[in-house]
Write a protein that holds these residues in place. Structure first.
Motif, PDB file in Angstrom:
ATOM      1  N   ASN A  93      55.825 -31.447   4.152  1.00 36.21           N
ATOM      2  CA  ASN A  93      55.417 -30.942   5.459  1.00 36.21           C
ATOM      3  C   ASN A  93      56.569 -30.939   6.459  1.00 36.21           C
ATOM      4  N   SER A 122      48.182 -31.542   1.307  1.00 38.02           N
ATOM      5  CA  SER A 122      47.008 -30.665   1.188  1.00 38.02           C
ATOM      6  C   SER A 122      45.762 -31.420   0.743  1.00 38.02           C
ATOM      7  N   THR A 162      42.297 -33.705   3.617  1.00 35.21           N
ATOM      8  CA  THR A 162      41.417 -32.717   4.238  1.00 35.21           C
ATOM      9  C   THR A 162      40.572 -33.276   5.376  1.00 35.21           C
ATOM     10  N   MET A 199      45.342 -29.997   8.984  1.00 36.71           N
ATOM     11  CA  MET A 199      45.067 -28.948   8.006  1.00 36.71           C
ATOM     12  C   MET A 199      45.060 -27.574   8.667  1.00 36.71           C
ATOM     13  N   ARG A 207      48.672 -26.744   9.214  1.00 35.41           N
ATOM     14  CA  ARG A 207      49.309 -26.450   7.924  1.00 35.41           C
ATOM     15  C   ARG A 207      48.995 -25.025   7.478  1.00 35.41           C
ATOM     16  N   ARG A 208      47.743 -24.609   7.618  1.00 34.03           N
ATOM     17  CA  ARG A 208      47.373 -23.248   7.219  1.00 34.03           C
ATOM     18  C   ARG A 208      48.163 -22.214   8.012  1.00 34.03           C
ATOM     19  N   ARG A 251      52.086 -22.408   6.952  1.00 32.12           N
ATOM     20  CA  ARG A 251      52.393 -21.999   5.577  1.00 32.12           C
ATOM     21  C   ARG A 251      51.969 -20.559   5.279  1.00 32.12           C
TER      22      ARG A 251
END
Length: 243
Positions: free
Chosen positions: A78, A116, A119, A125, A128-129, A132
Motif C-alpha cells: 500500500n 486487501s 475488509t 478499502m 484502496r479501490r 488502484r
C-alpha cells in the motif's frame, strides 16, 4: 531454500533498516533459490522517474543478488504501489501481481501483500479501490513530480494520524475473508504481510486444515520466512550493530 520478507519500509531516514537489508542480501539471501518481497518494500514510492540516489543504491544491491543467480520477486504494497517495470529492470527483479499463486515443495501457496484482506477497514478499502483503479494509476504517473510528492506526504500523514485510532481488529484481516480467498484459489497455505503481526495461524478451509503465515515488519528487527525441504520457519533476527 526460498526466503520471503515484507514491510521493510525502506527510507533514507532509517539507515539501520537499509544496513540490515544490505547485510541480508550479501549473506543469507546469497545462494537462495528465490527471494520474495511481499510489498511495502519502500516507505514511499512516487514513481520510477523519481528514483533517489538512496533508492538507486537499493536497486543496485538487488541487481547484484539477481546477477549472482537468485531470482527476486517483488509485490506492490500500500506504500509503494507505483513501483513499476523500470525499477524492476534496474533491480533485476520481477513484479508479482497481488495475489499470486506459487508452488513451494510441491504445494500450491497463495502470496498476498495483505491489505486487501482488511475488509473491516471501510475507509481504507474505499481509498484502496480509488488509488488502484487503472485510470487513477495512469493519472498519478502523469502528475508533475511535485504534486506526487505532496500527495504522498498527505497519504502518509493520514495513515499516521488515523491508524492508531482504529481498533486492532479493524486494521487486521477479516476472519471470514481469509478462508474465502483461500478457498477461491484452492490453497491451504496463505503468506502475507501488511499487518505487522507476525505469526502462523492454523485454520480450516472447506473443512481441511490450513494455515495463514503473517510476515513481520522490519521496524525494530528483521523478519524472514524460510521455506526448504524441512518446511517453513518464520523467525526474527537482530539488526547489525552500527559501526
Amino acid at each position: 531454500m526460498i526466503l520471503l520478507i515484507a514491510d521493510l519500509h525502506l527510507e533514507q531516514e532509517r539507515p539501520d533498516i537499509s544496513r540490515a537489508f544490505l547485510q541480508f542480501l550479501e549473506g543469507r539471501a546469497r545462494g537462495a533459490e528465490a527471494l520474495y518481497i511481499l510489498g511495502d518494500f519502500f516507505e514511499v514510492w512516487v514513481g520510477d522517474d523519481a528514483i533517489s540516489p538512496f533508492q538507486r543504491s537499493i536497486a543496485q544491491a538487488l541487481r547484484a543478488l539477481s546477477d549472482s543467480g537468485t531470482p527476486i520477486f517483488l509485490m506492490h504494497g500500500n506504500r509503494d504501489f507505483l513501483l513499476g517495470e523500470d525499477f524492476c529492470r534496474e533491480a533485476g527483479c520481477s513484479l508479482l501481481p497481488d495475489p499470486s499463486l506459487v508452488t513451494f515443495n510441491g504445494e500450491r501457496v497463495l502470496l498476498m501483500h495483505g491489505d486487501s484482506l482488511c475488509t473491516q477497514d471501510i475507509d481504507y478499502m474505499r481509498l484502496r479501490r480509488i488509488l488502484r483503479h487503472p485510470l487513477t494509476l495512469w493519472l498519478l504517473r502523469h502528475l508533475p513530480l511535485a504534486a506526487r510528492h505532496k500527495l504522498a506526504r498527505k497519504l502518509r500523514m493520514r495513515s499516521r494520524d488515523h491508524t492508531p485510532r482504529k481498533a486492532s481488529h479493524i486494521t487486521d484481516v477479516h476472519p471470514d475473508e481469509v478462508p474465502r480467498v483461500m478457498a477461491t484459489h484452492g490453497v491451504r497455505t496463505l503468506i502475507h504481510g501488511h499487518t505487522h503481526r507476525p505469526a502462523v495461524h492454523p485454520l480450516q478451509v472447506n473443512g481441511q486444515p490450513a494455515r495463514r503465515i503473517v510476515l513481520g515488519d522490519w521496524h525494530h528487527q528483521g523478519w524472514a520466512l524460510q521455506v526448504d525441504e524441512n518446511g517453513c520457519v518464520l523467525a526474527p533476527f537482530p539488526f547489525p550493530n552500527q559501526e
